[in-house]
Design a protein around this motif. Sequence first.
Motif, PDB file in Angstrom:
ATOM      1  N   ALA A   1      10.174  -0.517  -6.176  1.00 34.46           N
ATOM      2  CA  ALA A   1       8.937  -0.974  -5.532  1.00 34.46           C
ATOM      3  C   ALA A   1       8.318  -2.139  -6.303  1.00 34.46           C
ATOM      4  CB  ALA A   1       7.944   0.183  -5.427  1.00 34.46           C
ATOM      5  N   GLU A   2       8.333  -2.069  -7.612  1.00 30.81           N
ATOM      6  CA  GLU A   2       7.760  -3.146  -8.426  1.00 30.81           C
ATOM      7  C   GLU A   2       8.525  -4.447  -8.251  1.00 30.81           C
ATOM      8  OE1 GLU A   2       7.603  -1.501 -12.383  1.00 30.81           O
ATOM      9  OE2 GLU A   2       5.742  -0.403 -11.940  1.00 30.81           O
ATOM     10  N   ARG A   3       9.845  -4.366  -8.145  1.00 35.88           N
ATOM     11  CA  ARG A   3      10.636  -5.586  -7.922  1.00 35.88           C
ATOM     12  C   ARG A   3      10.317  -6.209  -6.571  1.00 35.88           C
ATOM     13  NH1 ARG A   3      16.013  -4.253  -7.677  1.00 35.88           N
ATOM     14  NH2 ARG A   3      15.596  -2.043  -7.983  1.00 35.88           N
ATOM     15  N   GLU A   4      10.133  -5.364  -5.559  1.00 36.17           N
ATOM     16  CA  GLU A   4       9.757  -5.907  -4.252  1.00 36.17           C
ATOM     17  C   GLU A   4       8.370  -6.542  -4.317  1.00 36.17           C
ATOM     18  OE1 GLU A   4      12.315  -3.093  -1.206  1.00 36.17           O
ATOM     19  OE2 GLU A   4      10.215  -2.582  -1.562  1.00 36.17           O
TER      20      GLU A   4
ATOM     21  N   ASP B   1      13.438   5.156 -10.846  1.00 35.94           N
ATOM     22  CA  ASP B   1      14.197   4.181 -10.055  1.00 35.94           C
ATOM     23  C   ASP B   1      13.386   3.721  -8.842  1.00 35.94           C
ATOM     24  OD1 ASP B   1      16.334   4.409 -11.799  1.00 35.94           O
ATOM     25  OD2 ASP B   1      17.565   5.616 -10.436  1.00 35.94           O
ATOM     26  N   LEU B   2      12.722   4.664  -8.211  1.00 34.08           N
ATOM     27  CA  LEU B   2      11.904   4.343  -7.033  1.00 34.08           C
ATOM     28  C   LEU B   2      10.764   3.399  -7.407  1.00 34.08           C
ATOM     29  CD1 LEU B   2      11.027   4.738  -4.091  1.00 34.08           C
ATOM     30  CD2 LEU B   2      10.000   6.907  -4.785  1.00 34.08           C
TER      31      LEU B   2
ATOM     32  N   ALA C   1       0.841  -1.205   0.000  1.00 32.22           N
ATOM     33  CA  ALA C   1       0.000   0.000   0.000  1.00 32.22           C
ATOM     34  C   ALA C   1       0.875   1.254   0.000  1.00 32.22           C
ATOM     35  CB  ALA C   1      -0.945  -0.014   1.191  1.00 32.22           C
ATOM     36  N   GLU C   2       1.971   1.213   0.736  1.00 27.34           N
ATOM     37  CA  GLU C   2       2.899   2.347   0.733  1.00 27.34           C
ATOM     38  C   GLU C   2       3.538   2.519  -0.637  1.00 27.34           C
ATOM     39  OE1 GLU C   2       3.907   2.175   5.498  1.00 27.34           O
ATOM     40  OE2 GLU C   2       5.439   1.499   4.096  1.00 27.34           O
ATOM     41  N   HIS C   3       3.852   1.409  -1.301  1.00 29.29           N
ATOM     42  CA  HIS C   3       4.379   1.493  -2.663  1.00 29.29           C
ATOM     43  C   HIS C   3       3.360   2.172  -3.580  1.00 29.29           C
ATOM     44  CE1 HIS C   3       7.385  -2.112  -2.237  1.00 29.29           C
ATOM     45  NE2 HIS C   3       7.829  -1.001  -1.661  1.00 29.29           N
ATOM     46  N   GLU C   4       2.115   1.805  -3.425  1.00 30.71           N
ATOM     47  CA  GLU C   4       1.068   2.411  -4.246  1.00 30.71           C
ATOM     48  C   GLU C   4       0.961   3.917  -3.978  1.00 30.71           C
ATOM     49  OE1 GLU C   4      -3.631   1.749  -5.374  1.00 30.71           O
ATOM     50  OE2 GLU C   4      -2.605   0.262  -4.144  1.00 30.71           O
ATOM     51  N   THR C   5       1.038   4.298  -2.720  1.00 29.80           N
ATOM     52  CA  THR C   5       1.005   5.726  -2.372  1.00 29.80           C
ATOM     53  C   THR C   5       2.183   6.458  -2.980  1.00 29.80           C
ATOM     54  OG1 THR C   5      -0.198   5.277  -0.318  1.00 29.80           O
ATOM     55  CG2 THR C   5       1.010   7.355  -0.441  1.00 29.80           C
ATOM     56  N   VAL C   6       3.367   5.867  -2.904  1.00 32.76           N
ATOM     57  CA  VAL C   6       4.556   6.477  -3.504  1.00 32.76           C
ATOM     58  C   VAL C   6       4.352   6.656  -5.007  1.00 32.76           C
ATOM     59  CG1 VAL C   6       6.958   5.997  -4.122  1.00 32.76           C
ATOM     60  CG2 VAL C   6       6.235   5.807  -1.748  1.00 32.76           C
TER      61      VAL C   6
END
Length: 146
Positions: free
Chosen positions: A114-117, A109-110, A18-23
């Motif tokens: 996040a996508e790789r994680e 890059d960010l 969810a934090e990745h989505e917010t970023v």
Amino acid sequence: MCSYCGCESEAAVAELMAEHETVGLLARRATIARAAGDQRTAVDTCAEIAALFDRHGGKEEAGLFAELRAEDLAVDVVQGLEADHRRIEVGLALLAAGDTSHLGQVLADLIDHAEREDSDLFPAALQLLPDDAWARISKVHRDRSA
């Protein structure tokens, strides 16, 4: 947010995703603002991303990454992701300080990180880590959210 394997059923993973989505949403806002010539919004949004990424990365490193290391799992991957964290933190600090000359690359890059994680690390961790590790990861998340 990826949801093909169901790893978001683990609360700690769901929180990180969810934090990745917010970023990702904030990165889009910053990119749009910069393209529209709204430097102030771009910089302020990058500062917001930097603060979120600092908290988020701290949870990952003290929780999930530490547990993977303790189990001697994906150690090289974890080292690479932590190196990403350091590099992205530097880029985000520059953006938050007003230097948006590399905004596109830093945010790309960010998002890639996040996508790789989301698509690789989290599903693997869910399969490999024992239940007690997830309890410790959840505690790290609670402690760092307080």
